[in-house]
Design an enzyme around this catalytic site. Structure first.
Site, PDB file in Angstrom:
ATOM      1  N   ARG A 152       0.810  -1.230   0.000  1.00 47.68           N
ATOM      2  CA  ARG A 152       0.000   0.000   0.000  1.00 47.68           C
ATOM      3  C   ARG A 152       0.837   1.272   0.000  1.00 47.68           C
ATOM      4  NH1 ARG A 152      -3.121  -3.137   3.856  1.00 47.68           N
ATOM      5  NH2 ARG A 152      -4.975  -3.965   2.829  1.00 47.68           N
TER       6      ARG A 152
ATOM      7  N   LYS B 211       2.578  11.732 -10.111  1.00 50.71           N
ATOM      8  CA  LYS B 211       1.654  10.967 -10.948  1.00 50.71           C
ATOM      9  C   LYS B 211       2.339   9.685 -11.405  1.00 50.71           C
ATOM     10  CE  LYS B 211      -1.503  14.197 -13.206  1.00 50.71           C
ATOM     11  NZ  LYS B 211      -1.868  14.725 -14.540  1.00 50.71           N
TER      12      LYS B 211
ATOM     13  N   GLU C  99       7.972  19.704 -23.592  1.00 52.91           N
ATOM     14  CA  GLU C  99       7.404  19.912 -22.260  1.00 52.91           C
ATOM     15  C   GLU C  99       7.953  21.191 -21.623  1.00 52.91           C
ATOM     16  OE1 GLU C  99       5.007  18.441 -20.786  1.00 52.91           O
ATOM     17  OE2 GLU C  99       4.791  16.433 -21.625  1.00 52.91           O
TER      18      GLU C  99
ATOM     19  N   LYS D 267       6.298  23.716 -12.273  1.00 53.09           N
ATOM     20  CA  LYS D 267       5.491  22.541 -11.946  1.00 53.09           C
ATOM     21  C   LYS D 267       5.347  22.387 -10.435  1.00 53.09           C
ATOM     22  CE  LYS D 267       4.410  17.818 -12.971  1.00 53.09           C
ATOM     23  NZ  LYS D 267       4.568  16.660 -13.884  1.00 53.09           N
TER      24      LYS D 267
ATOM     25  N   GLU E 293      -4.847  17.187  -8.653  1.00 53.08           N
ATOM     26  CA  GLU E 293      -5.446  17.633  -9.909  1.00 53.08           C
ATOM     27  C   GLU E 293      -6.950  17.842  -9.794  1.00 53.08           C
ATOM     28  OE1 GLU E 293      -5.569  16.198 -14.504  1.00 53.08           O
ATOM     29  OE2 GLU E 293      -3.642  15.999 -13.519  1.00 53.08           O
TER      30      GLU E 293
ATOM     31  N   ARG F 241      -3.906  22.116 -11.457  1.00 49.11           N
ATOM     32  CA  ARG F 241      -2.897  21.191 -11.977  1.00 49.11           C
ATOM     33  C   ARG F 241      -3.235  20.680 -13.376  1.00 49.11           C
ATOM     34  NH1 ARG F 241       0.186  16.358  -8.663  1.00 49.11           N
ATOM     35  NH2 ARG F 241       1.270  15.457 -10.430  1.00 49.11           N
TER      36      ARG F 241
ATOM     37  N   ASN G 117      -1.605  19.824 -18.450  1.00 51.72           N
ATOM     38  CA  ASN G 117      -1.947  18.947 -19.565  1.00 51.72           C
ATOM     39  C   ASN G 117      -2.192  19.707 -20.866  1.00 51.72           C
ATOM     40  OD1 ASN G 117      -1.952  16.327 -18.230  1.00 51.72           O
ATOM     41  ND2 ASN G 117      -3.722  17.084 -17.099  1.00 51.72           N
TER      42      ASN G 117
ATOM     43  N   HIS H  77      -1.991  17.925 -24.132  1.00 47.09           N
ATOM     44  CA  HIS H  77      -1.948  16.487 -23.886  1.00 47.09           C
ATOM     45  C   HIS H  77      -3.213  15.751 -24.316  1.00 47.09           C
ATOM     46  CE1 HIS H  77       1.609  17.612 -21.729  1.00 47.09           C
ATOM     47  NE2 HIS H  77       1.813  16.410 -21.265  1.00 47.09           N
TER      48      HIS H  77
ATOM     49  N   HIS I 246      -2.219  12.747 -26.382  1.00 49.23           N
ATOM     50  CA  HIS I 246      -2.486  11.373 -25.956  1.00 49.23           C
ATOM     51  C   HIS I 246      -3.352  10.637 -26.975  1.00 49.23           C
ATOM     52  CE1 HIS I 246      -1.656  12.082 -21.367  1.00 49.23           C
ATOM     53  NE2 HIS I 246      -0.565  12.069 -22.103  1.00 49.23           N
TER      54      HIS I 246
ATOM     55  N   HIS J  84       6.205  10.731 -27.103  1.00 51.35           N
ATOM     56  CA  HIS J  84       5.303  11.537 -26.276  1.00 51.35           C
ATOM     57  C   HIS J  84       5.542  13.036 -26.460  1.00 51.35           C
ATOM     58  CE1 HIS J  84       2.809  12.787 -22.917  1.00 51.35           C
ATOM     59  NE2 HIS J  84       3.833  13.419 -22.398  1.00 51.35           N
TER      60      HIS J  84
END
Length: 362
Positions: free
Chosen positions: A123, A145, A187, A229, A239, A243, A247, A250, A254, A267
């Protein structure tokens, strides 16, 4: 060159260390290791270059530690539940306890997958990100993330799991292929696009130095990107709001990656195309101007990045993938758009017809 540090605040603060030769600093690497078990996770491209050195540095600083390695094949197509299972098996074989630490040595794929394994083992155990690509240094290694991909889309299975530390050894960029360096710069451009228009001017002025691998220019670009960031992540760790601005580009990017089975564009290249498409959508919706789009497109092209989607991707197919994007809601599509350089916003319920018009125009 002096090492640079960036602090990430919040409930679980940590430090980003930026500088050349940091992977040889055993004391720095071992500092976050609370227990005796360490797993160095890497891929088939990076491990032959740096894994043995990291293991040796850890063992020298912590002779009592049990250090193992887990190496997956390289490539986005390997960021799967099956490879995640291999990392979990490696932790089990190590007998990793609750105070163990996973060291994610590599680019974004390794960072995401190894971080997710750390989030899930017992966990949640510690993770230290050791990014070796520019893209990972300025983006995926910071913020916690973690995820793996499914055939239906990128990063659909994952968890928020902030690292204990990030160690960005800029010397590793010397072995980075030129294409991967350019992908990371996409980025970097993103931070100027969403938060600081002056950073775009700085990138334009230093484009040749960045593309040439100038250590000082790259370190400053990394530090400024990480600072942007870090500030956003500190204010919105899960997020729920701001936040999502990270993206920018993205949602389109994506969709392109998924539609081409993570093939033609990597990417960073897909994000570069996505940012241009997001700028065009912003102009179509009256938020920004076509001139803003042209400025962004020109900078990306100067940095050697693509600005148009690969041929043969059907707009309807891309739209279908966008409906599965994590920012989408039951009421419709959400996009990160902009009001021009340095001013991004989340826009809900974007008409699908407007998105299709942008894709068809591209």
């Amino acid at each position: 060159m002096t090492a640079l540090d960036v602090e990430v605040g919040g409930a679980r603060p940590y430090r980003i260390h930026i500088g050349a030769g940091l992977l040889d600093d055993g004391a720095l690497l071992a500092r976050p290791l609370r227990g005796r078990h360490a797993l160095v996770a890497s891929d088939g491209n990076v491990a032959p270059l740096y894994a043995a050195g990291v293991v040796d540095a850890l063992r020298a600083a912590r002779p009592d530690a049990q250090v193992a390695t887990c190496v997956i094949p390289p490539g986005e197509q390997e960021k799967t539940l099956a490879r995640f299972g291999e990392a979990i098996d490696a932790l089990a074989a190590l007998g990793a306890t609750r105070d163990a630490c996973v060291y994610a040595l590599g680019g974004g794929v390794v960072g995401d997958l190894a971080g997710f394994a750390a989030a899930c083992w017992m966990r949640g155990i510690d993770c230290v990100q050791l990014p070796t690509s520019l893209l990972a240094m300025v983006d995926s290694s910071v913020g916690g993330k973690t995820a793996v991909d499914l055939p239906q889309g990128k990063n659909l299975v994952g968890a928020f799991h902030p690292p204990r530390a990030v160690v960005a050894d800029t010397a590793t960029l010397r072995t980075l292929p030129a294409r991967e360096l350019r992908a990371g710069l996409a980025e970097v451009v993103k931070y100027g696009a969403i938060a600081e228009s002056g950073f775009l001017d700085w990138l334009d002025a230093h484009a040749d130095a960045l593309l040439g691998g100038d250590a000082d220019a790259l370190s400053e670009a990394i530090a400024r990107s990480c600072a942007h960031k870090a500030a956003i992540v500190e204010r919105d760790p899960f997020e729920h709001g701001e936040r999502a601005l990270l993206n920018f580009g993205h949602t389109f990017g994506h969709a392109i990656e998924t539609a081409q089975d993570y093939g033609a564009l990597n990417h960073g290249e897909a994000v570069a195309v996505g940012m241009v498409l997001a700028a065009r959508l912003s102009a179509a919706l009256g938020l920004a101007t076509d001139t803003d789009t042209m400025i962004l497109r020109a900078l990306l092209q100067r940095l050697g990045l693509p600005t148009e989607p690969p041929a043969g991707l059907a707009p309807d197919t891309l739209l279908a993938h966008m409906r599965l994007d994590k920012k989408a809601q039951a009421s419709g599509l959400r996009f990160v758009l902009w009001d021009g350089p340095g001013h991004a916003r989340v826009v809900a319920d974007v008409p699908e017809d407007a998105v299709l018009d942008v894709l068809r125009g591209a």
